[in-house]
Motif scaffolding. Structure first.
Motif, PDB file in Angstrom:
ATOM      1  N   PHE A   1      -0.243  -1.926   7.969  1.00 34.10           N
ATOM      2  CA  PHE A   1      -0.614  -1.868   9.383  1.00 34.10           C
ATOM      3  C   PHE A   1       0.539  -1.218  10.151  1.00 34.10           C
ATOM      4  CE2 PHE A   1      -4.321  -4.822  10.615  1.00 34.10           C
ATOM      5  CZ  PHE A   1      -4.983  -4.605   9.414  1.00 34.10           C
ATOM      6  N   GLY A   2       0.222  -0.683  11.321  1.00 34.64           N
ATOM      7  CA  GLY A   2       1.226   0.001  12.129  1.00 34.64           C
ATOM      8  C   GLY A   2       1.667  -0.848  13.315  1.00 34.64           C
TER       9      GLY A   2
ATOM     10  N   THR B   1      -1.755  -2.127  15.852  1.00 34.27           N
ATOM     11  CA  THR B   1      -2.682  -3.153  15.351  1.00 34.27           C
ATOM     12  C   THR B   1      -1.960  -4.233  14.542  1.00 34.27           C
ATOM     13  OG1 THR B   1      -3.209  -1.868  13.377  1.00 34.27           O
ATOM     14  CG2 THR B   1      -4.641  -1.564  15.293  1.00 34.27           C
TER      15      THR B   1
ATOM     16  N   ARG C   1     -10.546  -5.797   7.150  1.00 39.71           N
ATOM     17  CA  ARG C   1     -11.318  -5.931   8.402  1.00 39.71           C
ATOM     18  C   ARG C   1     -12.809  -6.160   8.138  1.00 39.71           C
ATOM     19  NH1 ARG C   1      -8.854  -4.919  13.237  1.00 39.71           N
ATOM     20  NH2 ARG C   1      -6.858  -3.842  13.158  1.00 39.71           N
TER      21      ARG C   1
ATOM     22  N   TYR D   1       4.985   7.399  10.155  1.00 39.64           N
ATOM     23  CA  TYR D   1       4.123   6.218  10.340  1.00 39.64           C
ATOM     24  C   TYR D   1       5.012   4.988  10.230  1.00 39.64           C
ATOM     25  CZ  TYR D   1       0.247   2.923   9.584  1.00 39.64           C
ATOM     26  OH  TYR D   1      -0.655   1.879   9.690  1.00 39.64           O
TER      27      TYR D   1
ATOM     28  N   CYS E   1      -5.652  -2.889   2.598  1.00 42.93           N
ATOM     29  CA  CYS E   1      -5.383  -2.743   4.030  1.00 42.93           C
ATOM     30  C   CYS E   1      -6.627  -2.820   4.907  1.00 42.93           C
ATOM     31  CB  CYS E   1      -4.587  -1.466   4.268  1.00 42.93           C
ATOM     32  SG  CYS E   1      -3.679  -1.566   5.831  1.00 42.93           S
ATOM     33  N   TYR E   2      -7.151  -1.693   5.372  1.00 44.00           N
ATOM     34  CA  TYR E   2      -8.302  -1.667   6.290  1.00 44.00           C
ATOM     35  C   TYR E   2      -9.492  -2.431   5.700  1.00 44.00           C
ATOM     36  CZ  TYR E   2     -11.348   0.727   9.760  1.00 44.00           C
ATOM     37  OH  TYR E   2     -12.212   1.040  10.783  1.00 44.00           O
TER      38      TYR E   2
ATOM     39  N   GLU F   1       0.849  -1.204   0.000  1.00 41.26           N
ATOM     40  CA  GLU F   1       0.000   0.000   0.000  1.00 41.26           C
ATOM     41  C   GLU F   1       0.882   1.251   0.000  1.00 41.26           C
ATOM     42  OE1 GLU F   1      -2.272   0.655   3.631  1.00 41.26           O
ATOM     43  OE2 GLU F   1      -3.795   1.796   2.545  1.00 41.26           O
TER      44      GLU F   1
ATOM     45  N   LYS G   1      -9.591   1.941  -2.598  1.00 41.38           N
ATOM     46  CA  LYS G   1      -9.858   1.496  -1.219  1.00 41.38           C
ATOM     47  C   LYS G   1     -11.249   1.951  -0.799  1.00 41.38           C
ATOM     48  CE  LYS G   1      -7.492   1.613   3.286  1.00 41.38           C
ATOM     49  NZ  LYS G   1      -6.258   2.116   3.926  1.00 41.38           N
TER      50      LYS G   1
ATOM     51  N   TYR H   1       3.202   7.120   4.183  1.00 40.46           N
ATOM     52  CA  TYR H   1       1.799   6.938   4.572  1.00 40.46           C
ATOM     53  C   TYR H   1       1.407   8.055   5.550  1.00 40.46           C
ATOM     54  CZ  TYR H   1      -2.553   4.639   5.794  1.00 40.46           C
ATOM     55  OH  TYR H   1      -3.893   4.364   5.992  1.00 40.46           O
TER      56      TYR H   1
HETATM   57  N1  LIG Z   1      -3.515   1.568   6.004  1.00 35.04           N
HETATM   58  C1  LIG Z   1      -4.472   1.053   6.697  1.00 35.04           C
HETATM   59  O1  LIG Z   1      -5.604   0.910   6.245  1.00 35.04           O
HETATM   60  C2  LIG Z   1      -4.103   0.637   8.085  1.00 35.04           C
HETATM   61  C3  LIG Z   1      -5.087  -0.346   8.662  1.00 35.04           C
HETATM   62  C4  LIG Z   1      -4.702  -0.769  10.022  1.00 35.04           C
HETATM   63  O2  LIG Z   1      -3.606  -0.519  10.490  1.00 35.04           O
HETATM   64  C5  LIG Z   1      -5.685  -1.518  10.792  1.00 35.04           C
HETATM   65  O3  LIG Z   1      -5.384  -1.810  11.944  1.00 35.04           O
HETATM   66  O4  LIG Z   1      -6.769  -1.827  10.283  1.00 35.04           O
END
Ligand SMILES: NC(=O)CCC(=O)C(=O)O
Length: 272
Positions: free
Chosen positions: A181-182, A185, A159, A218, A155-156, A43, A114, A49
């Motif tokens: 991700f960081g 998380t 979820r 980041y 990425c997100y 990403e 996204k 970022y």
């Molecule tokens: N770049 C993102 O979308 C980060 C998503 C993320 O870190 C998460 O925990 O979900």
């Protein structure tokens, strides 16, 4: 064709956009040299970022230098290339977090914008608001390729099990998530979510992250990985810059789906 090799370029993103483009070019070449027919970038691989930087690094299709490099590399190395994501300036002037997807002739197969923007405030760490500068996409992205049907989220997006399930029901065999991700998380959820989406949908999952750059605002978690439809982690990086490769074997996918026919046992009439 029962399988092929996938390569993930876990690139360390820096502030210099040209340096990121050059590094991506080198890493794609390395993945191809190691036999990869599908190559995936992380990403926001051409841009740190940070929300406020996205407009400055944004490109339009097809003229942007990052986009042109992706098309050229896909054709040169004869690979399917999931071009991570970059900030894209769309027709309306909105900026999106977009993954451009090219076939082995350098033709655009699709683009994923996204859908779920990362707007969170986690007290122990990450505060981020993508919607400060980005607009969200509004479509599900599934591309038919010579290597199989590939769904793409960013990425997100991982979820949201509904998005992955929608792609699986449309025929996806592989789901690709460029992600960043960081440090909070990442250790808690990155691998868990990738394995969950694999076991839910009986698909291969590819998560492609940037390497950790200790100087960046980041701090990316790294840990790019490949998960099989039984939720086994086939390959995983640490946080350093690297190319990892793994085999994708559709016989595993067929076996898992035959032995444990989850997708056939669904009761959609109850889920509404
Ligand atoms: N770049 C993102 O979308 C980060 C998503 C993320 O870190 C998460 O925990 O979900």
């Amino acid at each position: 064709m029962s399988g092929f090799t996938v390569g993930i370029c876990q690139l360390g993103v820096v502030a210099d956009k040209n340096a990121n483009i050059l590094k991506a070019q080198q890493m794609i070449a390395e993945a191809a040299k190691r036999g990869s027919r599908l190559v995936v970038l992380p990403e926001m691989f051409n841009c740190p970022y940070q929300s406020e930087l996205f407009p400055q690094y944004a490109e339009t299709y097809p003229d942007g230098p990052t986009i042109a490099m992706l098309a050229e590399c896909a054709e040169k190395h004869k690979v399917i290339l999931i071009g991570g994501s970059i900030p894209e300036r769309g027709e309306s002037g909105n900026i999106y977090n977009t993954s451009f997807i090219f076939n082995e002739w350098g033709e655009l197969l699709g683009r994923h914008r996204k859908v779920h923007l990362f707007d969170v405030a986690i007290k122990s760490g990450t505060i981020f608001q993508e919607s400060r500068t980005l607009a969200g996409g509004n479509s599900v992205t599934l591309v038919e390729t010579s290597l199989g049907n590939i769904g793409v989220g960013i990425c997100y997006d991982v979820r949201f099990p509904e998005l992955a399930r929608t792609m699986a029901l449309k025929g996806a065999e592989i789901l690709v998530y460029p992600g960043a991700f960081g440090p909070v998380t990442g250790p808690a959820h990155w691998e868990l979510l990738m394995r969950a989406r694999a076991v839910d949908n009986q698909v291969y999952i590819i998560g492609a992250a940037p390497a950790l750059n200790a100087a960046a605002e980041y701090k990316a978690y790294g840990h790019s990985l490949v998960v099989d439809p039984w939720a086994r982690v086939l390959a995983i990086a640490n946080e350093e810059e690297t190319v990892i490769t793994s085999k994708i074997d559709f016989r595993t996918l067929e076996r898992v789906r035959d032995e444990l026919p989850l997708l056939r046992h669904r009761k959609p009439e109850l889920y509404r």
